[in-house]
Design a protein around this motif. Structure first.
Motif, PDB file in Angstrom:
ATOM      1  N   PHE A  26     -13.702   6.150  -7.249  1.00  0.00           N
ATOM      2  CA  PHE A  26     -14.533   7.264  -7.330  1.00  0.00           C
ATOM      3  C   PHE A  26     -14.391   7.687  -8.483  1.00  0.00           C
ATOM      4  O   PHE A  26     -13.281   8.125  -9.744  1.00  0.00           O
ATOM      5  N   THR A  27     -15.872   8.454  -9.362  1.00  0.00           N
ATOM      6  CA  THR A  27     -15.323   8.584 -10.646  1.00  0.00           C
ATOM      7  C   THR A  27     -16.076   9.873 -11.196  1.00  0.00           C
ATOM      8  O   THR A  27     -16.871  10.323 -10.392  1.00  0.00           O
ATOM      9  N   ASN A  28     -15.533  10.763 -12.006  1.00  0.00           N
ATOM     10  CA  ASN A  28     -15.748  12.068 -12.291  1.00  0.00           C
ATOM     11  C   ASN A  28     -17.110  11.489 -13.205  1.00  0.00           C
ATOM     12  O   ASN A  28     -16.642  10.838 -14.752  1.00  0.00           O
ATOM     13  N   TYR A  29     -17.592  12.397 -14.147  1.00  0.00           N
ATOM     14  CA  TYR A  29     -17.876  12.357 -15.376  1.00  0.00           C
ATOM     15  C   TYR A  29     -19.070  14.025 -14.976  1.00  0.00           C
ATOM     16  O   TYR A  29     -19.179  14.613 -14.678  1.00  0.00           O
ATOM     17  N   GLN A  30     -19.388  13.630 -16.693  1.00  0.00           N
ATOM     18  CA  GLN A  30     -20.467  14.922 -17.174  1.00  0.00           C
ATOM     19  C   GLN A  30     -21.441  14.291 -18.710  1.00  0.00           C
ATOM     20  O   GLN A  30     -20.977  13.276 -19.097  1.00  0.00           O
ATOM     21  N   TYR A  31     -22.515  15.573 -18.494  1.00  0.00           N
ATOM     22  CA  TYR A  31     -23.642  14.185 -19.856  1.00  0.00           C
ATOM     23  C   TYR A  31     -22.938  15.361 -21.126  1.00  0.00           C
ATOM     24  O   TYR A  31     -23.207  16.555 -20.956  1.00  0.00           O
ATOM     25  N   ALA A  32     -22.520  14.638 -21.748  1.00  0.00           N
ATOM     26  CA  ALA A  32     -22.516  15.027 -22.974  1.00  0.00           C
ATOM     27  C   ALA A  32     -24.021  15.565 -24.614  1.00  0.00           C
ATOM     28  O   ALA A  32     -24.231  13.889 -24.752  1.00  0.00           O
ATOM     29  N   VAL A  33     -23.436  16.294 -25.594  1.00  0.00           N
ATOM     30  CA  VAL A  33     -24.896  16.173 -26.489  1.00  0.00           C
ATOM     31  C   VAL A  33     -24.154  15.949 -27.371  1.00  0.00           C
ATOM     32  O   VAL A  33     -22.646  16.864 -27.534  1.00  0.00           O
ATOM     33  N   VAL A  34     -23.850  15.094 -28.437  1.00  0.00           N
ATOM     34  CA  VAL A  34     -24.356  15.041 -29.553  1.00  0.00           C
ATOM     35  C   VAL A  34     -24.895  15.187 -30.575  1.00  0.00           C
ATOM     36  O   VAL A  34     -25.872  14.113 -30.907  1.00  0.00           O
ATOM     37  N   GLU A  35     -24.933  16.329 -31.138  1.00  0.00           N
ATOM     38  CA  GLU A  35     -25.940  16.795 -32.136  1.00  0.00           C
ATOM     39  C   GLU A  35     -26.292  16.266 -33.444  1.00  0.00           C
ATOM     40  O   GLU A  35     -24.536  15.828 -34.072  1.00  0.00           O
ATOM     41  N   HIS A  36     -27.034  15.274 -34.174  1.00  0.00           N
ATOM     42  CA  HIS A  36     -26.866  14.936 -35.286  1.00  0.00           C
ATOM     43  C   HIS A  36     -25.835  15.119 -36.062  1.00  0.00           C
ATOM     44  O   HIS A  36     -25.365  15.011 -36.888  1.00  0.00           O
ATOM     45  N   SER A  37     -26.395  16.973 -36.517  1.00  0.00           N
ATOM     46  CA  SER A  37     -25.870  17.022 -37.729  1.00  0.00           C
ATOM     47  C   SER A  37     -24.471  17.611 -37.612  1.00  0.00           C
ATOM     48  O   SER A  37     -23.868  17.518 -38.820  1.00  0.00           O
TER      49      SER A  37
ATOM     50  N   THR B 251     -17.252  26.793  -6.869  1.00  0.00           N
ATOM     51  CA  THR B 251     -16.415  26.409  -7.097  1.00  0.00           C
ATOM     52  C   THR B 251     -16.071  24.477  -6.788  1.00  0.00           C
ATOM     53  O   THR B 251     -17.519  24.276  -5.299  1.00  0.00           O
ATOM     54  N   GLN B 252     -15.955  23.455  -6.749  1.00  0.00           N
ATOM     55  CA  GLN B 252     -16.295  22.368  -6.497  1.00  0.00           C
ATOM     56  C   GLN B 252     -15.076  21.336  -7.286  1.00  0.00           C
ATOM     57  O   GLN B 252     -14.533  21.544  -7.978  1.00  0.00           O
ATOM     58  N   GLY B 253     -13.978  21.093  -6.120  1.00  0.00           N
ATOM     59  CA  GLY B 253     -13.104  19.818  -6.429  1.00  0.00           C
ATOM     60  C   GLY B 253     -13.323  18.500  -6.897  1.00  0.00           C
ATOM     61  O   GLY B 253     -14.575  18.117  -6.736  1.00  0.00           O
ATOM     62  N   ASP B 254     -12.649  18.559  -7.833  1.00  0.00           N
ATOM     63  CA  ASP B 254     -12.542  17.102  -9.147  1.00  0.00           C
ATOM     64  C   ASP B 254     -11.590  17.025  -9.086  1.00  0.00           C
ATOM     65  O   ASP B 254     -10.617  17.143  -8.949  1.00  0.00           O
ATOM     66  N   ILE B 255     -12.072  15.380 -10.102  1.00  0.00           N
ATOM     67  CA  ILE B 255     -10.539  15.069 -10.905  1.00  0.00           C
ATOM     68  C   ILE B 255     -10.051  15.253 -12.127  1.00  0.00           C
ATOM     69  O   ILE B 255      -9.598  14.586 -12.824  1.00  0.00           O
ATOM     70  N   GLU B 256     -10.984  16.713 -11.983  1.00  0.00           N
ATOM     71  CA  GLU B 256     -10.779  16.464 -14.011  1.00  0.00           C
ATOM     72  C   GLU B 256     -10.929  15.663 -14.641  1.00  0.00           C
ATOM     73  O   GLU B 256     -10.284  15.445 -15.801  1.00  0.00           O
TER      74      GLU B 256
ATOM     75  N   TRP C  86     -16.782  18.639 -12.637  1.00  0.00           N
ATOM     76  CA  TRP C  86     -16.975  17.529 -13.494  1.00  0.00           C
ATOM     77  C   TRP C  86     -18.140  16.974 -11.881  1.00  0.00           C
ATOM     78  O   TRP C  86     -17.733  17.429 -10.337  1.00  0.00           O
ATOM     79  N   ARG C  87     -18.994  16.528 -12.272  1.00  0.00           N
ATOM     80  CA  ARG C  87     -19.801  15.212 -11.256  1.00  0.00           C
ATOM     81  C   ARG C  87     -18.698  14.266 -10.719  1.00  0.00           C
ATOM     82  O   ARG C  87     -18.084  14.045 -11.419  1.00  0.00           O
ATOM     83  N   ALA C  88     -19.018  14.422  -9.560  1.00  0.00           N
ATOM     84  CA  ALA C  88     -18.644  12.609  -8.808  1.00  0.00           C
ATOM     85  C   ALA C  88     -19.343  11.377  -8.710  1.00  0.00           C
ATOM     86  O   ALA C  88     -20.897  12.114  -8.008  1.00  0.00           O
ATOM     87  N   ILE C  89     -18.829  10.563  -8.533  1.00  0.00           N
ATOM     88  CA  ILE C  89     -19.427   9.443  -7.782  1.00  0.00           C
ATOM     89  C   ILE C  89     -18.594   8.846  -6.310  1.00  0.00           C
ATOM     90  O   ILE C  89     -16.655   8.377  -7.262  1.00  0.00           O
TER      91      ILE C  89
END
Length: 430
Positions: A372-383, A294-299, A252-255
Motif C-alpha cells: 500500500f503506497t501513498n504518493y503525490q505529484y511534485a513540481v520543481v521549477e528550474h529557477s 476527507t480521505q484516509g491516508d498514511i501521511e 495523499w493519493r494511494a495505490i
C-alpha cells in the motif's frame, strides 16, 4: 507463478572481525548525511520501530525500543554487509564525537539476517537488522546517520538512513491550528509550541538551543531556524504567526496492490508482460482547484504487504507501476515527479515523469514492491529548485498532517547537540 524461487534461510559468512571504533576519516566524500541509496540494485529501504511499521526511526534513549532495518537487493545475491551509526549535529553535519563516545559495545554490526525471496516472478534478496542489539547500543541522544556498507569497507557505501535518539528532559507543549495570518488561513497550518524546562538549565537559548519542526516526518521542508519569541523564566515560547507555518497540503493519493488477484479502486488494470507484473494506475488529474475532501491516508508513507502470502518481506512481488497525470501542455519551466516516502521525500531521477504529447499527460513507469503506497505529484521549477506540492495537489487548512518537534541543546561538557525533548502531535492536537 513462473520464476518461483526456493527459499533459502539464514545465510552465513565466515567469522569476521568487528570493530570497537571507526575512524571518521574513513568515510568517503560522497557520503550523504541524509536518506540515500548508493547502489541502484537496493530497493524498498525501510527503517521503523519493531512494533510500529508506519512509525519513524525515533528512539527514546534508555528505553527497550528496537529499530528494524529492511531492504532488498534486486541482484538476488548474498553480500557481506555491515552497518554503523554516525553521530550528527542538530543540522545533520557529522559531530566531533568518535564512535567510542556514543556507542556501547561494537561500532560495526554485521547484517546476518539474509533471505531469498520465494513465490515471486522477480527474485531478490532481503536483508534485515535490528538496533540496538546484543552487540551494540548508543549511550547519547542526538541525530544519527545509520550507514550500510560492504565488506567492512566504509568506502563501499550501500545506503544511509536518518534516525533520532531523544530524551525527555524538557516538556514540549504543542498547538496545531490554522494559520494566524488572514491571507494564509485557508491553506496553511501553524505549529505553535512552548518548551518548559524547570528541571533542566538552558544557559543560552539563543545560541545553544535549537528546534526542528517536521510535517509528516519530512526533513526536506523542516523548519530549523526558529529562535524563542519569548523567554519567561523556565519557558521558551514559539508563538509565531508565519515563521512556523506549513502548507496544509492535501490528503495523499494511494495505490493498493496488496492483492494482485483483483483491481483496487486506484488501479485500471493488472497484467503480466515479459515475465513481470505491471499495473496501470488510474489517471486522476490535477487537484489544486478542487474543494477539500476527507480521505484516509498514511501521511505519504508505504508499507509492504502481500495479502496472499505468509511473509510479505519475502513473498511480495515487485510490480511495474505505470503513472499518468493528464496535463494539456508540457511545463517547460519545471519538472514533475512522483513524490512521497517511496522516493524518500526527494525528487529522485527514477521518479521523474516525462511528458507525452500524444496522450497529453505526464507519464512514468517505475518498479515498486507490492503493498500500500501513498504518493503525490511534485513540481520543481528550474529557477527555484524547491518541491511544490500545492501546484498540482492543492493546499487546505483542514488536511490531516502529523507534526514532530525536536528540541536540541548544546552539551558544553561533551561537545555535542543533545536531543533533550520531543513532541508528537497532529492537525487535531491528538
Amino acid at each position: 507463478m513462473a520464476g518461483v524461487l526456493t527459499p533459502m534461510r539464514a545465510a552465513s559468512f565466515p567469522p569476521h572481525p568487528v570493530t570497537s571504533s571507526i575512524d571518521p576519516n574513513d568515510w568517503p566524500e560522497e557520503l550523504v548525511y541524509d536518506n540515500h541509496v548508493y547502489d541502484p540494485a537496493i530497493r524498498t529501504v525501510q527503517c521503523y520501530p519493531s512494533d510500529a511499521q508506519l512509525s519513524e526511526p525515533y528512539l527514546l534513549l534508555g528505553s527497550d525500543g528496537i529499530l528494524e532495518l529492511h531492504f532488498d537487493d534486486l541482484n538476488a545475491d548474498y553480500r557481506d554487509l555491515y552497518f554503523t551509526l554516525i553521530h550528527c549535529t542538530h543540522d545533520w553535519q557529522p559531530s566531533d564525537l568518535e564512535s567510542v563516545a556514543y556507542m556501547n559495545g561494537f561500532a560495526e554490526n554485521s547484517i546476518s539476517d539474509i533471505e531469498d525471496s520465494f513465490n515471486t516472478m522477480r527474485g531478490y534478496t532481503h536483508y534485515s537488522a535490528q538496533f540496538p542489539n546484543d552487540m551494540s547500543s548508543v549511550s547519547l541522544s542526538g541525530n544519527y546517520l545509520l550507514v550500510v556498507y560492504e565488506d567492512a569497507d566504509p568506502t563501499q557505501l550501500v545506503l544511509s538512513r536518518r534516525m533520532v535518539v531523544y530524551e525527555r528532559l524538557v516538556t514540549v507543549a504543542t498547538n496545531v491550528r490554522e494559520a494566524t495570518a488572514v491571507e494564509d488561513a485557508r491553506y496553511r497550518q501553524e505549529l505553535d509550541f512552548e518548551v518548559h524546562h524547570p528541571g533542566f538549565d538552558i544557559i543560552n537559548p539563543y545560541t545553544d538551543f535549537h528546534v526542528a519542526l517536521l510535517q509528516n516526518n519530512r526533513w526536506d521542508n523542516a523548519i530549523t531556524d526558529l529562535q524563542p519569541r519569548f523567554v519567561k523564566g523556565t519557558e521558551l515560547s514559539y508563538d509565531y504567526s508565519r515563521e512556523n507555518n506549513f502548507d496544509g497540503g492535501n490528503e495523499w493519493r494511494a495505490i493498493d496492490t496488496k492483492s494482485l488477484g483483483f483491481k483496487s479502486y486506484e488501479i485500471d488494470s493488472i497484467g503480466i508482460w515479459q515475465g513481470d507484473v505491471h499495473c496501470w494506475v488510474k489517471a486522476f488529474g490535477r487537484r489544486s482547484f478542487k474543494q477539500y475532501r476527507t480521505q484516509g491516508d498514511i501521511e505519504g508513507k508505504f508499507f509492504v504487504k502481500n495479502d496472499d502470502a505468509g511473509d510479505s518481506n519475502l513473498e511480495a512481488e515487485y510490480v511495474f507501476h505505470h503513472f499518468r497525470l493528464p496535463y494539456d501542455v508540457e511545463m517547460t519551466h519545471a519538472e514533475v515527479y512522483v513524490f512521497g516516502a517511496l522516493s524518500d521525500f526527494q525528487t529522485q531521477e527514477r521518479f521523474k515523469m516525462h511528458y507525452n504529447p500524444a496522450s497529453r499527460s505526464y507519464e512514468l513507469e517505475v518498479m515498486l514492491k507490492q503493498g500500500f503506497t501513498n504518493y503525490q505529484y511534485a513540481v520543481v521549477e528550474h529557477s527555484a529548485g524547491v518541491v511544490d506540492l500545492a501546484m498540482l495537489e492543492g493546499s487546505h487548512r483542514q488536511t490531516h498532517n502529523i507534526y514532530t518537534v525536536f528540541a536540541y541543546n548544546w552539551d558544553q561538557a561533551l561537545g555535542y547537540d543533545r536531543v533533550i525533548g520531543a513532541a508528537f502531535t497532529n492537525t487535531f492536537n491528538r
